[in-house]
Design an enzyme around this catalytic site. Structure first.
Site, PDB file in Angstrom:
ATOM      1  N   SER A  84       2.384   2.702  -1.940  1.00 60.22           N
ATOM      2  CA  SER A  84       1.944   3.227  -0.642  1.00 60.22           C
ATOM      3  C   SER A  84       3.155   3.867   0.024  1.00 60.22           C
ATOM      4  O   SER A  84       4.050   3.162   0.502  1.00 60.22           O
ATOM      5  CB  SER A  84       1.383   2.101   0.232  1.00 60.22           C
ATOM      6  OG  SER A  84       0.229   1.549  -0.350  1.00 60.22           O
ATOM      7  N   LYS A 159      -5.095   5.590   2.226  1.00 57.62           N
ATOM      8  CA  LYS A 159      -4.487   4.263   2.313  1.00 57.62           C
ATOM      9  C   LYS A 159      -3.972   3.990   3.722  1.00 57.62           C
ATOM     10  O   LYS A 159      -4.119   2.882   4.252  1.00 57.62           O
ATOM     11  CB  LYS A 159      -3.353   4.136   1.295  1.00 57.62           C
ATOM     12  CG  LYS A 159      -2.588   2.811   1.355  1.00 57.62           C
ATOM     13  CD  LYS A 159      -3.493   1.607   1.105  1.00 57.62           C
ATOM     14  CE  LYS A 159      -2.757   0.277   1.294  1.00 57.62           C
ATOM     15  NZ  LYS A 159      -1.776   0.004   0.229  1.00 57.62           N
ATOM     16  N   LYS A 227       5.452  -1.438   7.324  1.00 59.03           N
ATOM     17  CA  LYS A 227       5.867  -0.177   6.698  1.00 59.03           C
ATOM     18  C   LYS A 227       4.702   0.810   6.655  1.00 59.03           C
ATOM     19  O   LYS A 227       4.864   1.997   6.977  1.00 59.03           O
ATOM     20  CB  LYS A 227       6.396  -0.462   5.293  1.00 59.03           C
ATOM     21  CG  LYS A 227       6.803   0.773   4.491  1.00 59.03           C
ATOM     22  CD  LYS A 227       5.722   1.269   3.549  1.00 59.03           C
ATOM     23  CE  LYS A 227       5.372   0.237   2.506  1.00 59.03           C
ATOM     24  NZ  LYS A 227       4.350   0.764   1.537  1.00 59.03           N
TER      25      LYS A 227
END
Length: 278
Positions: A84, A159, A227
């Site tokens: 990701s 995502k 993150k």
């Protein structure tokens, strides 16, 4: 997550060359795979290169380093990045792979370590339709839902959207249960009632009991979800869109990391509301 994913590929009959050789990898994979001394070594021996790494800088080092994937990429090789990372960085890496004669997909996942072990990940894929079809025998082993969402980079956007929804919902569940407990009402009974109504969700089902019991072993670590929400905030700035609630949850995750909760499950966001530390 990469180790159980590799184990599932081996169980499905794929031959793997793995980088890196670690005690944890040896414990799970044993001698069923060949261990490469570098990413370049693994790339030379493979028709398909799969990346599963924590963050954008990690992917860039593995791809662009002196002993990285690009240094050894052969024409026709397929690279699938299941990390990701930044959509912009993904598109730039795809261009480099294309110039070297290779093919590229971004295919980030949702489902956590449980999904990785059970082969039930949700995989969001960006790339050419023909390349996605080529990768299906691999992706179908790793996930129970494989969705082609657009060109390279679209998988990362999907995502990010997933992580916004999950993060915001975790915070909503945490706030709801905080109120219930402050009112001296049985949170287990309320959780059961909510699961039967319109507020029911997978997040409430899985993370509600964790919050009630105070059991926050990861699953998915707060530092990694922070993150991902950072990527959402970065994309929002680039696209001039407002993400006020996602930005607020990102700040709460900053507070959780500052409180020493970085490696607890993301449901430990509940502890920030209590002013708790590990």
């Amino acid at each position: 997550m990469g180790r159980p994913m590799a184990a599932n590929l081996v169980a499905a009959g794929h031959r793997l060359v793995v980088h890196r050789d670690t005690p944890a990898a040896r414990e799970l994979l044993g001698t069923n795979v060949r261990y490469a001394v570098s990413a370049a070594d693994a790339t030379r021996a493979s028709d398909v290169v799969v990346l599963m790494l924590p963050d954008t800088p990690d992917v860039e080092v593995v791809m662009r380093g002196d002993d990285g994937v690009l240094s050894a990429l052969q024409p026709g090789t397929l690279v699938i990045d299941m990390s990701s990372i930044s959509p912009a960085a993904e598109r730039e890496l795809a261009e480099r792979v294309g110039r070297a004669g290779g093919h590229y997909l971004d295919a980030p996942v949702s489902g956590g370590e449980i999904g990785a072990r059970e082969g039930t990940l949700s995989i969001m894929v960006g790339g050419d339709p023909e390349t996605v079809d080529w990768a299906r025998p691999i992706l179908d082993v790793l996930g129970s839902r494989v969705s082609h969402v657009g060109a390279v980079g679209a998988g990362q956007v999907a995502k990010i959207a997933n992580q916004i929804l999950v993060g915001v919902t975790i915070e909503a569940v945490a706030e709801a249960l905080r109120l219930v407990e402050a009112a001296d009402v049985d949170p287990v009974a309320v959780h059961s009632a909510l699961m039967g109504g319109f507020a029911s969700s997978r997040v409430l089902e899985v993370h509600g009991p964790r919050m009630i019991k105070g059991e926050f072993e990861p699953g998915f670590r707060i530092r990694l979800h922070r993150k991902d929400l950072g990527l959402a905030v970065e994309a929002a700035t680039q696209l001039d869109v407002a993400l006020p609630t996602a930005s607020m949850v990102h700040q709460l995750m900053n507070a959780a990391v500052a409180a020493g909760l970085a490696d607890r499950d993301h449901s430990a966001l509940r502890l920030v509301l209590d002013g708790s530390r590990p």
